[in-house]
Scaffold this active site. Structure first.
Site, short mmCIF file in Angstrom:
data_model
loop_
_atom_site.label_atom_id
_atom_site.label_comp_id
_atom_site.label_asym_id
_atom_site.label_seq_id
_atom_site.Cartn_x
_atom_site.Cartn_y
_atom_site.Cartn_z
N ASN A 82 0.88 -1.15 -0.01
CA ASN A 82 -0.02 -0.21 -0.09
C ASN A 82 0.83 1.26 0.06
OD1 ASN A 82 0.72 0.71 3.05
ND2 ASN A 82 -0.29 -1.47 3.20
N ASP B 193 -4.27 -6.74 4.83
CA ASP B 193 -5.23 -7.57 5.52
C ASP B 193 -5.06 -9.04 5.05
OD1 ASP B 193 -6.12 -5.92 7.44
OD2 ASP B 193 -7.50 -4.92 5.92
O1 PMT Z 1 2.80 6.01 6.64
P1 PMT Z 1 2.17 7.34 6.07
O2 PMT Z 1 2.41 7.79 4.69
O3 PMT Z 1 2.63 8.50 6.81
O4 PMT Z 1 0.81 7.18 6.39
C1 PMT Z 1 0.26 7.29 7.57
C2 PMT Z 1 -1.08 6.00 7.79
C3 PMT Z 1 -2.14 6.57 6.83
C4 PMT Z 1 -0.68 4.84 7.40
C5 PMT Z 1 -1.37 5.75 9.29
O5 PMT Z 1 -1.79 7.47 9.80
C6 PMT Z 1 -2.34 5.29 9.48
O6 PMT Z 1 -3.53 5.24 9.64
N1 PMT Z 1 -1.99 3.84 9.94
C7 PMT Z 1 -2.92 2.75 10.11
C8 PMT Z 1 -3.28 2.10 8.55
C9 PMT Z 1 -4.13 0.99 8.86
O7 PMT Z 1 -3.71 -0.16 8.25
O8 PMT Z 1 -5.36 1.13 9.44
P2 PMT Z 1 -6.49 0.05 9.38
O9 PMT Z 1 -7.71 0.85 9.76
O10 PMT Z 1 -6.39 -0.80 8.19
O11 PMT Z 1 -5.83 -0.61 10.61
C10 PMT Z 1 -6.53 -0.44 11.95
C11 PMT Z 1 -5.41 -0.77 12.84
O12 PMT Z 1 -5.15 -2.14 12.80
C12 PMT Z 1 -4.13 -0.11 12.86
O13 PMT Z 1 -3.69 0.37 13.92
C13 PMT Z 1 -3.26 -1.22 12.15
O14 PMT Z 1 -1.76 -1.17 12.31
C14 PMT Z 1 -3.88 -2.26 12.56
N2 PMT Z 1 -3.53 -3.90 11.86
C15 PMT Z 1 -4.27 -3.75 10.56
C16 PMT Z 1 -4.59 -5.00 9.92
C17 PMT Z 1 -3.80 -6.12 10.58
N3 PMT Z 1 -3.60 -7.26 9.65
N4 PMT Z 1 -2.94 -5.95 11.66
C18 PMT Z 1 -2.79 -4.80 12.31
O15 PMT Z 1 -2.53 -4.75 13.42
#
Ligand code: PMT
Length: 395
Positions: free
Chosen positions: A208, A277
């Site tokens: 991503n 994911d």
């Molecule tokens: O890296 P940059 O370019 O500065 O951009 C920053 C960002 C947009 C990536 C950052 O601010 C951000 O939002 N990071 C989380 C991105 C994300 O994966 O969000 P999510 O909504 O899909 O996941 C929710 C949470 O679960 C996150 O804390 C993620 O790290 C965690 N997760 C998700 C999937 C997975 N399989 N394991 C996880 O731990």
């Protein structure tokens, strides 16, 4: 306690260079260690001998000087500094910095340093107002360079307007700003940053747009507040902040393994990584060959890293997630806060241009189970500092 104890002063070729002797003298009075780097044109305005006399150190002016390299190589030099201040900063050095040119010692140090960089612009008011200079300054500001000044007034050339270098006393005040209060002293924080890469074959992967900037800013802010920081990072193109222990990973499974290992020894765990994911059910041993008009990939779910940390039975750290959403930001973020058993989540609306993925700015809404707080658009570092201050109150 000084924030910027070790300062590299980069002097470039402007008339205000004559003020640098006074600047160095005053910085030394404040207890700073100073190393001076001069460009060739700076030497027309003030001599290296003068700067050596006031700084008490040999002045560096050449990238290709074997004896200087033997004493302290330029990369080591770049790492030594807490702050590189370019003063005076001419329109020429500003343009070179914006373009990433490294054609002498100073410009090379500026690219190689993990330290804070500040510039004190000084030039004719017309040159300062030129759209090219303004665009370059805005590029540098977006990259986190501090722009100190310029002041307004009568200029050496007789013009009146903005373009005067700030006075040495003003620059000393900015250089010696006190360190952030050590709100996280004695705390260990583990932060994940950047994307994961899930291989499909030896040459392809699913990933991503995460640049790691947000996670690295969090790491930098945590160090500034006195924490010991582990940064578990996916593949990114940015330099690690100073004093941060970096663990490089590629896949979600590697991220899980290192996150669990560090989480149990941490007071807080922050999941800022953009974790894929899903991963390929089977990774091809050899490069996949093109076949037909369509390709169907079978993907399997990756482990949820932050949920695994948040559900640890023993030594569970205070667990902070991020939510990157393009719609229903509040409800999706609150859902993740509950479903993943988090203590706090930072929601960003990544549909807004110029914010979120791969930008220098962001805006966050912080959610806890019983309250929330808006952090309006700012640099990722300023937001990170706010997030860390909120965290410090809860550890
Ligand atoms: O890296 P940059 O370019 O500065 O951009 C920053 C960002 C947009 C990536 C950052 O601010 C951000 O939002 N990071 C989380 C991105 C994300 O994966 O969000 P999510 O909504 O899909 O996941 C929710 C949470 O679960 C996150 O804390 C993620 O790290 C965690 N997760 C998700 C999937 C997975 N399989 N394991 C996880 O731990």
């Amino acid at each position: 306690m000084l924030k910027n104890k070790k300062i590299v002063l980069g002097i470039t070729g402007g008339i205000a260079a004559y003020k640098c002797a006074e600047l160095v003298r005053r910085l030394k009075e404040q207890g700073c260690e100073i190393k001076v780097v001069m460009t060739e044109s700076a030497k027309h305005f003030i001599t290296p001998l003068t700067m050596q006399a006031v700084s008490g150190e040999i002045v560096s002016d050449s990238l290709l000087d074997p004896s200087a390299e033997a004493a302290m190589g330029h990369i080591e030099f770049a790492k030594w500094a807490d702050l590189i201040l370019v003063a005076p900063a001419t329109s020429n050095i500003i343009a070179k910095m914006a373009a990433g040119i490294a054609d002498d010692l100073l410009t090379t140090l500026l690219l190689a340093t993990p330290a804070k960089v500040a510039i004190a612009p000084a030039m004719n008011q017309q040159m300062y107002a030129h759209p090219a200079t303004q665009a370059n300054l805005s590029t540098l500001a977006q990259r986190g360079v501090d722009i100190w000044g310029p002041g307004k007034g009568e200029q050496a050339c007789g013009d009146i307007g903005a373009g005067r270098m700030l006075e040495p006393s003003e620059l000393v005040t900015l250089c010696t700003a006190p360190a952030e209060p050590q709100l996280l002293a004695g705390k260990t924080i583990t932060i994940t940053a950047g994307p994961t890469r899930e291989p499909l074959d030896p040459v392809r992967f699913i990933s991503n747009h995460s640049s790691g900037k947000m996670g690295y800013a969090l790491a930098q802010a945590a160090v500034e507040l006195g924490a010991k920081v582990n940064l578990i990072s996916g593949p990114v193109n940015i330099a690690a902040p100073r004093d941060v222990s970096v663990i490089n990973i590629e896949t979600a499974e590697q991220l899980l393994q290192h996150s669990l290992a560090h989480a149990v020894n941490s007071d807080a765990f922050i999941g800022c990584a953009a974790v894929a994911d899903y991963r390929a059910a089977n990774i091809a041993d050899q490069k996949m060959k093109k076949q037909g008009d369509e390709l169907t990939l079978t993907l399997v779910k990756n482990p949820d890293v932050i949920a695994a940390v948040a559900n640890l039975d023993h030594k569970r750290p205070y667990t902070v997630g991020f939510a990157a959403e393009t719609q229903n930001v509040a409800s999706y973020a609150k859902g993740k806060l509950s479903n993943k058993n988090l203590d706090m989540i930072c929601a960003n609306d990544v549909s807004k241009s110029g914010l979120g993925f791969n930008s220098d700015h962001n805006a966050l809404t912080l959610y806890w189970h019983d309250q929330q707080k808006e952090l309006v658009i700012d640099t990722k570092y300023a937001l990170a500092l706010n997030v860390m201050k909120e965290l410090a109150q809860r550890l």
